[in-house]
Write a protein that holds these residues in place. Structure first.
Motif, PDB file in Angstrom:
ATOM      1  N   ARG A  53       0.830  -1.206   0.000  1.00  0.00           N
ATOM      2  CA  ARG A  53       0.000   0.000   0.000  1.00  0.00           C
ATOM      3  C   ARG A  53       0.862   1.253   0.000  1.00  0.00           C
ATOM      4  O   ARG A  53       0.567   2.230  -0.702  1.00  0.00           O
ATOM      5  CB  ARG A  53      -0.923  -0.015   1.221  1.00  0.00           C
ATOM      6  N   ARG A  54       1.939   1.220   0.766  1.00  0.00           N
ATOM      7  CA  ARG A  54       2.826   2.386   0.820  1.00  0.00           C
ATOM      8  C   ARG A  54       3.539   2.595  -0.519  1.00  0.00           C
ATOM      9  O   ARG A  54       3.887   3.726  -0.862  1.00  0.00           O
ATOM     10  CB  ARG A  54       3.835   2.208   1.947  1.00  0.00           C
ATOM     11  N   PHE A  55       3.751   1.521  -1.258  1.00  0.00           N
ATOM     12  CA  PHE A  55       4.375   1.649  -2.571  1.00  0.00           C
ATOM     13  C   PHE A  55       3.501   2.494  -3.486  1.00  0.00           C
ATOM     14  O   PHE A  55       3.988   3.399  -4.178  1.00  0.00           O
ATOM     15  CB  PHE A  55       4.582   0.256  -3.173  1.00  0.00           C
ATOM     16  N   TRP A  56       2.205   2.225  -3.487  1.00  0.00           N
ATOM     17  CA  TRP A  56       1.303   2.978  -4.374  1.00  0.00           C
ATOM     18  C   TRP A  56       1.009   4.376  -3.860  1.00  0.00           C
ATOM     19  O   TRP A  56       0.528   5.217  -4.614  1.00  0.00           O
ATOM     20  CB  TRP A  56       0.000   2.205  -4.563  1.00  0.00           C
ATOM     21  N   VAL A  68       9.530   0.212  -0.274  1.00  0.00           N
ATOM     22  CA  VAL A  68       9.383  -1.245  -0.146  1.00  0.00           C
ATOM     23  C   VAL A  68      10.682  -1.871   0.346  1.00  0.00           C
ATOM     24  O   VAL A  68      10.679  -2.744   1.224  1.00  0.00           O
ATOM     25  CB  VAL A  68       8.960  -1.857  -1.493  1.00  0.00           C
ATOM     26  N   ALA A  69      11.802  -1.444  -0.203  1.00  0.00           N
ATOM     27  CA  ALA A  69      13.093  -2.014   0.207  1.00  0.00           C
ATOM     28  C   ALA A  69      13.379  -1.738   1.681  1.00  0.00           C
ATOM     29  O   ALA A  69      13.937  -2.591   2.381  1.00  0.00           O
ATOM     30  CB  ALA A  69      14.207  -1.443  -0.660  1.00  0.00           C
ATOM     31  N   ALA A  70      12.972  -0.574   2.161  1.00  0.00           N
ATOM     32  CA  ALA A  70      13.226  -0.227   3.560  1.00  0.00           C
ATOM     33  C   ALA A  70      12.301  -0.977   4.510  1.00  0.00           C
ATOM     34  O   ALA A  70      12.694  -1.302   5.636  1.00  0.00           O
ATOM     35  CB  ALA A  70      13.067   1.282   3.760  1.00  0.00           C
ATOM     36  N   GLY A  71      11.077  -1.258   4.069  1.00  0.00           N
ATOM     37  CA  GLY A  71      10.095  -1.895   4.945  1.00  0.00           C
ATOM     38  C   GLY A  71       9.945  -3.380   4.767  1.00  0.00           C
ATOM     39  O   GLY A  71       9.080  -3.997   5.403  1.00  0.00           O
ATOM     40  N   ASP A  72      10.765  -3.999   3.911  1.00  0.00           N
ATOM     41  CA  ASP A  72      10.660  -5.433   3.639  1.00  0.00           C
ATOM     42  C   ASP A  72      12.020  -6.098   3.863  1.00  0.00           C
ATOM     43  O   ASP A  72      12.773  -6.345   2.922  1.00  0.00           O
ATOM     44  CB  ASP A  72      10.184  -5.653   2.199  1.00  0.00           C
ATOM     45  N   PRO A  73      12.372  -6.400   5.114  1.00  0.00           N
ATOM     46  CA  PRO A  73      13.704  -6.951   5.391  1.00  0.00           C
ATOM     47  C   PRO A  73      13.950  -8.313   4.764  1.00  0.00           C
ATOM     48  O   PRO A  73      15.094  -8.677   4.501  1.00  0.00           O
ATOM     49  CB  PRO A  73      13.735  -7.038   6.930  1.00  0.00           C
ATOM     50  N   GLU A  74      12.901  -9.082   4.504  1.00  0.00           N
ATOM     51  CA  GLU A  74      13.072 -10.400   3.877  1.00  0.00           C
ATOM     52  C   GLU A  74      13.157 -10.326   2.360  1.00  0.00           C
ATOM     53  O   GLU A  74      13.493 -11.307   1.697  1.00  0.00           O
ATOM     54  CB  GLU A  74      11.918 -11.325   4.281  1.00  0.00           C
ATOM     55  N   GLY A  75      12.833  -9.167   1.784  1.00  0.00           N
ATOM     56  CA  GLY A  75      12.943  -8.994   0.342  1.00  0.00           C
ATOM     57  C   GLY A  75      11.909  -9.719  -0.474  1.00  0.00           C
ATOM     58  O   GLY A  75      12.091  -9.917  -1.684  1.00  0.00           O
ATOM     59  N   ILE A  76      10.798 -10.117   0.129  1.00  0.00           N
ATOM     60  CA  ILE A  76       9.761 -10.861  -0.599  1.00  0.00           C
ATOM     61  C   ILE A  76       9.010  -9.937  -1.550  1.00  0.00           C
ATOM     62  O   ILE A  76       8.826 -10.262  -2.738  1.00  0.00           O
ATOM     63  CB  ILE A  76       8.790 -11.530   0.385  1.00  0.00           C
ATOM     64  N   TYR A  77       8.561  -8.794  -1.055  1.00  0.00           N
ATOM     65  CA  TYR A  77       7.848  -7.841  -1.904  1.00  0.00           C
ATOM     66  C   TYR A  77       8.824  -6.972  -2.695  1.00  0.00           C
ATOM     67  O   TYR A  77       8.504  -6.528  -3.800  1.00  0.00           O
ATOM     68  CB  TYR A  77       6.939  -6.948  -1.047  1.00  0.00           C
ATOM     69  N   ALA A  81       9.091  -5.123  -6.625  1.00  0.00           N
ATOM     70  CA  ALA A  81       9.174  -3.676  -6.794  1.00  0.00           C
ATOM     71  C   ALA A  81      10.439  -3.269  -7.534  1.00  0.00           C
ATOM     72  O   ALA A  81      10.420  -2.337  -8.358  1.00  0.00           O
ATOM     73  CB  ALA A  81       9.120  -2.989  -5.424  1.00  0.00           C
ATOM     74  N   GLU A  82      11.536  -3.968  -7.269  1.00  0.00           N
ATOM     75  CA  GLU A  82      12.794  -3.611  -7.923  1.00  0.00           C
ATOM     76  C   GLU A  82      12.759  -3.854  -9.428  1.00  0.00           C
ATOM     77  O   GLU A  82      13.488  -3.204 -10.186  1.00  0.00           O
ATOM     78  CB  GLU A  82      13.943  -4.390  -7.289  1.00  0.00           C
ATOM     79  N   GLN A  83      11.919  -4.771  -9.867  1.00  0.00           N
ATOM     80  CA  GLN A  83      11.773  -4.973 -11.307  1.00  0.00           C
ATOM     81  C   GLN A  83      11.126  -3.761 -11.972  1.00  0.00           C
ATOM     82  O   GLN A  83      11.317  -3.521 -13.158  1.00  0.00           O
ATOM     83  CB  GLN A  83      10.921  -6.225 -11.587  1.00  0.00           C
ATOM     84  N   GLY A  84      10.361  -3.006 -11.171  1.00  0.00           N
ATOM     85  CA  GLY A  84       9.721  -1.832 -11.736  1.00  0.00           C
ATOM     86  C   GLY A  84      10.714  -0.799 -12.207  1.00  0.00           C
ATOM     87  O   GLY A  84      10.572  -0.218 -13.289  1.00  0.00           O
ATOM     88  N   THR A  85      11.769  -0.562 -11.425  1.00  0.00           N
ATOM     89  CA  THR A  85      12.765   0.415 -11.835  1.00  0.00           C
ATOM     90  C   THR A  85      13.580  -0.092 -13.022  1.00  0.00           C
ATOM     91  O   THR A  85      14.056   0.696 -13.848  1.00  0.00           O
ATOM     92  CB  THR A  85      13.719   0.712 -10.668  1.00  0.00           C
TER      93      THR A  85
END
Length: 228
Positions: A53-56, A68-77, A81-85
């Motif tokens: 939700r914070r991404f959008w 997303v990178a800051a709030g997802d320590p396991e890197g699942i989401y 998101a990184e594919q978007g960039t």
């Protein structure tokens, strides 16, 4: 009842009885290691589910990825998101660093490339979420039978001892048989936590993968619309 102890089973047991006990101990330690490690990971994943939700809500794509990178320590989401960039038109990684048409991956249209890379990101996240579950399921299904093997082997030795003595005395049979039954209980004690953990992790994974699919669908629509 004083004779129905694991110490008595160990004292009367042979190499096979001891091997069964060691195997159950190894299965229990392995199971609890994965239960604790996967439980910690599942808690962190569910705690970071709000990053979608914070991404959008972010003003730009790059800001959303950073959130997303800051709030997802396991890197699942974050894997999605990184594919978007990398795929956003005009970004440095839009063509993966390769001139269009110089490889199979870049010779397809932008929409197909988005689908493929988002699918790969979901696959990597799925592998991380499901790692260790097969081992937990194996322990849950085999531990009762391993314990039963110890029980059967202990009862066999008790009956063999009675047969060799030539006289049947209930106290000489009840003690070894009762001690052998302990192994069936131990097998169940190993299996039950593994079953409960396996079912719990599967439920968490289904919820997480459902959110990943929805996130990938929305991200794909955004990237394809932006390219047009």
């Amino acid at each position: 009842m004083d004779h129905f102890t694991f110490a008595g089973y160990w004292e009367r047991g042979d190499a096979i009885s001891h091997a069964v006990a060691y195997l159950l101990l190894a299965m229990s330690l392995t199971s609890w290691f994965f239960i604790l490690s996967k439980g910690w990971m599942a808690w962190r994943v569910r705690r970071s589910a709000h990053v979608v939700r914070r991404f959008w809500d972010a003003p730009t794509l790059r800001d959303g990825v950073a959130v997303v990178a800051a709030g997802d320590p396991e890197g699942i989401y974050a894997a999605l998101a990184e594919q978007g960039t990398a795929l956003a038109p005009g970004a440095a990684g839009a063509s993966l660093g390769i001139a269009p048409g110089t490889s199979l991956g870049t010779s397809v249209a932008h929409a197909e490339r988005v689908t493929r890379l988002l699918r790969d990101a979901i696959h990597r996240s799925t592998v991380r979420l499901e790692s260790g579950l097969t081992l937990l399921a194996s322990i849950a299904s085999t531990a009762p039978f391993v314990g039963l093997l110890g029980t059967v082997w202990g009862i066999y030795h008790a009956l063999a001892a009675v047969s060799s003595s030539g006289t049947v005395e209930i106290d000489k049979v009840a003690g070894p048989v009762g001690e052998a039954l302990i192994m069936t209980g131990v097998g169940l004690m190993v299996a039950i936590p593994a079953v409960l953990a396996y079912n719990g992790f599967n439920r968490v994974n289904r919820l997480t993968l459902s959110e990943l699919d929805a996130f990938a669908y929305d991200l794909q629509a955004y990237l394809n619309q932006d390219s047009r």
